[in-house]
Design a protein around this motif. Structure first.
Motif, PDB file in Angstrom:
ATOM      1  N   GLU A   1      34.034  73.334 -17.090  1.00 31.82           N
ATOM      2  CA  GLU A   1      34.456  74.545 -16.373  1.00 31.82           C
ATOM      3  C   GLU A   1      34.901  74.172 -14.960  1.00 31.82           C
ATOM      4  O   GLU A   1      35.889  74.684 -14.443  1.00 31.82           O
ATOM      5  N   ARG A   2      34.166  73.281 -14.333  1.00 34.52           N
ATOM      6  CA  ARG A   2      34.488  72.897 -12.945  1.00 34.52           C
ATOM      7  C   ARG A   2      35.645  71.908 -12.892  1.00 34.52           C
ATOM      8  O   ARG A   2      36.373  71.840 -11.905  1.00 34.52           O
ATOM      9  N   PHE A   3      35.765  71.094 -13.943  1.00 35.71           N
ATOM     10  CA  PHE A   3      36.819  70.065 -13.977  1.00 35.71           C
ATOM     11  C   PHE A   3      37.536  70.165 -15.320  1.00 35.71           C
ATOM     12  O   PHE A   3      37.364  69.313 -16.203  1.00 35.71           O
ATOM     13  N   PRO A   4      38.341  71.210 -15.501  1.00 34.84           N
ATOM     14  CA  PRO A   4      38.941  71.443 -16.833  1.00 34.84           C
ATOM     15  C   PRO A   4      39.829  70.269 -17.254  1.00 34.84           C
ATOM     16  O   PRO A   4      40.570  69.709 -16.441  1.00 34.84           O
ATOM     17  N   CYS A   5      39.724  69.909 -18.527  1.00 32.66           N
ATOM     18  CA  CYS A   5      40.526  68.815 -19.079  1.00 32.66           C
ATOM     19  C   CYS A   5      41.217  69.329 -20.344  1.00 32.66           C
ATOM     20  O   CYS A   5      40.553  69.843 -21.236  1.00 32.66           O
ATOM     21  N   ASP A   6      42.538  69.175 -20.422  1.00 31.96           N
ATOM     22  CA  ASP A   6      43.249  69.517 -21.656  1.00 31.96           C
ATOM     23  C   ASP A   6      42.892  68.532 -22.765  1.00 31.96           C
ATOM     24  O   ASP A   6      42.820  68.893 -23.934  1.00 31.96           O
ATOM     25  N   VAL A   7      42.751  67.290 -22.371  1.00 30.27           N
ATOM     26  CA  VAL A   7      42.404  66.218 -23.310  1.00 30.27           C
ATOM     27  C   VAL A   7      41.461  65.245 -22.615  1.00 30.27           C
ATOM     28  O   VAL A   7      41.369  65.216 -21.385  1.00 30.27           O
TER      29      VAL A   7
END
Ligand SMILES: [Zn+2]
Ligand SMILES: [Zn+2]
Length: 392
Positions: A151-157
């Motif tokens: 949530e704090r560091f969103p990653c698509d992949v």
């Protein structure tokens, strides 16, 4: 093709970092010095650092351009409670702790990629460098996720990498779908009735009951699991009694289960519980099973697996990339992260001569020859996934 030239030029520097971390190993959730070192380096490179994500874990954030796209790269930082047998200059300075799984190398490869990417910024989007604590069975990935990692560091992949002894330097391997087994630990407490060793008629002998349980458990794989599926049930602990002439009143067994699907894991647990309780009851004893699933199956997502294999093949040549490795019964904490975000895990060769010593062995050492290759794969994953042209 050689690794990216300027990463190859960082080879000596990265080797220095790797050996420094190797000499100062820290167990899970105790990675204070290591995370200090990682944070200091990332800040020196110009990467924004957030500490304390999952206790001793940390995340570096690097942005370039305006694209909302993002990618996560993950390394682990913890060591093992092993007395190092090596005599070289960078051996562990803390007796009984050792980087015997190469997490010193994984941390260094990701740092090397961060240095290059921060200097060149030849991408458009956000990179999250995830430095995970406590991979070796203490739940570091879950701790980071519980602290709001994605949530704090969103990653698509999301991508990660582990060294593989016995696989030559310059080679990579992985596979789509299940790559590493799910793992559970179990304890079985058998309660009987103690007696004089010469008066078995007065006892309900927990050693005999435990032995029958250990034997019965072997039938779960041979008789309950479908033959086309795979599972391991290993009883690795059996503790009972102190004296030659006393039948004890308790025995405690323990061990591990590995398999490649949640349904097989559930089937093993169900059958194990029934056998443990009913075998004990057949002897007039009681037994309790404590079954704990520690790691889910590591499931590589198909598109991201193809992507990381293509990136590796571009660097080292298709002939050095195995796209259909045999799955391993070992387990890996990264599996928790891959349940939250699509991605893939890949193995990087640690050498088939020097560097072939297995992980978790007191003679193991990460092979520094792999550092620029691993760092280059991390760099290319970012530059291709967050391609500046594609952002338009
Ligand atoms: Zn390990
Ligand atoms: Zn490891």
């Amino acid at each position: 093709m050689p690794p990216i030239d300027s990463i190859a030029a960082q080879h000596d520097e990265m080797t220095g970092w790797r050996r420094d971390i190797h000499a100062h190993p820290e167990l899970g959730f105790e990675e204070e010095r290591t995370s200090d070192l990682v944070a200091a380096k990332l800040e020196e490179f110009g990467v924004e650092v957030t500490r304390g994500v999952g206790k001793t874990g940390l995340v570096g954030r690097l942005r370039a351009g305006n694209s909302p796209r993002s990618i996560g790269l993950r390394a682990d930082m913890d060591c093992l409670p092993i007395l190092e047998a090596n005599g070289f200059a960078h051996r562990s300075t803390d007796a009984g702790k050792m980087h015997a799984c190469g997490h010193d190398g994984h941390t260094t490869m990701l740092l090397g990629a961060a240095k290059y990417l921060a200097a060149t910024k030849n991408f458009d989007g956000t990179v999250h460098f995830i430095f995970q604590p406590a991979e070796e069975g203490l739940g570091g990935a879950s701790a980071m996720i519980a602290d709001g990692l994605f949530e704090r560091f969103p990653c698509d992949v999301l991508f990660g990498m582990h060294n593989r002894p016995g696989l030559a330097i310059g080679k990579f391997q992985t596979r789509p779908g299940p790559m590493m087994a799910g793992g559970a630990y179990f304890d079985i407490a058998v309660t009987g009735v103690g007696a004089h060793g010469a008066r078995p008629e007065s006892s309900i002998d927990p050693v005999v009951v435990g032995s029958h349980i250990a034997a019965a458990l072997q039938t779960i794989v041979s008789r309950n699991v479908r033959p086309v599926e795979t599972a391991v049930v290993s009883v690795t602990r059996f503790h009972a009694g102190q004296a030659y002439n006393v039948i004890p009143d308790k025995a405690v067994l323990g061990g591990t289960v590995r398999c490649f699907s949640d349904s097989v894991m559930a089937l093993v647990e169900t059958n194990m519980r029934r056998l443990v309780e009913s075998v004990a009851a057949g002897f007039g004893a009681t037994a309790e099973l404590d079954f704990r699933v520690l790691f889910p199956v590591l499931m590589n997502h198909a598109d991201e697996t193809q992507f990381i294999l293509d990136v590796a093949a571009e660097l080292v040549g298709d002939e050095n990339v195995n796209r259909d490795m045999v799955p391993t019964m070992a387990s890996e904490d990264f599996s928790f992260m891959l349940r939250a975000v699509p991605g893939a895990y890949i193995q990087i060769g640690n050498g088939d001569g020097e560097g072939a010593c297995e992980v978790h062995n007191p003679g193991y050492d990460f092979n520094d020859g792999a550092l620029p290759l691993g760092a280059s794969v991390f760099v290319r994953l970012v530059e291709k996934r967050l391609d500046r042209l594609a952002a338009g």
